[in-house]
Design an enzyme around this catalytic site. Structure first.
Site, PDB file in Angstrom:
ATOM      1  N   SER A  58     -21.119 -58.730  18.484  1.00  0.00           N
ATOM      2  CA  SER A  58     -20.794 -57.313  18.615  1.00  0.00           C
ATOM      3  C   SER A  58     -19.610 -57.025  19.536  1.00  0.00           C
ATOM      4  O   SER A  58     -19.076 -55.922  19.507  1.00  0.00           O
ATOM      5  CB  SER A  58     -22.009 -56.522  19.102  1.00  0.00           C
ATOM      6  N   LYS A  99     -22.017 -53.970  25.861  1.00  0.00           N
ATOM      7  CA  LYS A  99     -21.156 -53.034  25.135  1.00  0.00           C
ATOM      8  C   LYS A  99     -20.100 -52.484  26.100  1.00  0.00           C
ATOM      9  O   LYS A  99     -20.098 -52.795  27.287  1.00  0.00           O
ATOM     10  CB  LYS A  99     -21.971 -51.867  24.556  1.00  0.00           C
TER      11      LYS A  99
END
Length: 203
Positions: A58, A99
């Site tokens: 990710s 993230k």
């Protein structure tokens, strides 16, 4: 009968050699040093910094599976997160995610294709600009996964996305959503493995 009248020096019968005393003293000093070192390791490990292993795609092209990071666990006790910082947080499904902070409390955020708008203004994204440019050359958008309608970020929460926009479960999805401050583990500071990638993440 002869008597030896010469006086002998008085010596304690059970005297401990000075060398033995010194050895015990040095051993005790080493024990104290090791105990202190152990306590410091525990404090640093559990309260100040923590290792984190990247698992998944990710955050491509900036972070890869198997890379090991040092996470600063106290920085957000001192101040709030800032846009662009890479964070680790407890996700709803019981895993820790890595993230990037995109929008802050009170801001409006909107994602349309490769463009991100904060309070109606397009956000510069130097951390993925090369990937976006490459996708454009190939004739398609980089973000082929999800857009996000203009929404205001609640107080005490942030909006976070993975750098790999076409393959990231992040604040754009209902299963993750906005990230409350109290779910943030800390800020990723250093890549320490593999050796060839040792570097600071934030300057």
């Amino acid at each position: 009968m002869e008597h030896n009248d010469q006086m002998q020096p008085n010596q304690p019968i059970s005297a401990t050699p000075a060398k033995t005393v010194q050895t015990k003293s040095e051993t005790w000093e080493w024990i104290k040093a090791l105990v202190i070192a152990g306590v410091l390791v525990i404090i640093i490990r559990w309260f100040l910094f923590s290792p984190f292993i990247v698992d998944g795609d990710s955050m491509h092209p900036n972070f890869f599976t198997g890379e090991r990071l040092i996470v600063n666990k106290i920085v957000y006790d001192i101040r709030d997160p800032k846009r662009g910082e890479v964070i680790v947080f407890h996700a709803p499904e019981g895993k820790d995610y890595i993230k990037r902070v995109i929008a802050l409390p009170g801001e409006t955020v909107k994602v349309v294709g490769d463009k991100v708008y904060i309070n109606g203004e397009e956000l510069a994204q130097p951390f993925i600009q090369e990937a976006i440019d490459q996708a454009v050359k190939e004739g398609h958008p980089y973000n082929t996964l999800l857009d996000f309608p203009e929404t205001k970020v609640p107080e005490g929460q942030i909006f976070a996305m993975g750098d790999n926009r076409p393959n990231s479960k992040d604040s754009r999805t209902k299963s993750v959503g906005f990230v409350p401050y109290n779910k943030i583990v800390g800020r990723a500071e250093v890549i320490f493995w593999p050796v060839k990638k040792i570097s600071f993440i934030h300057f």
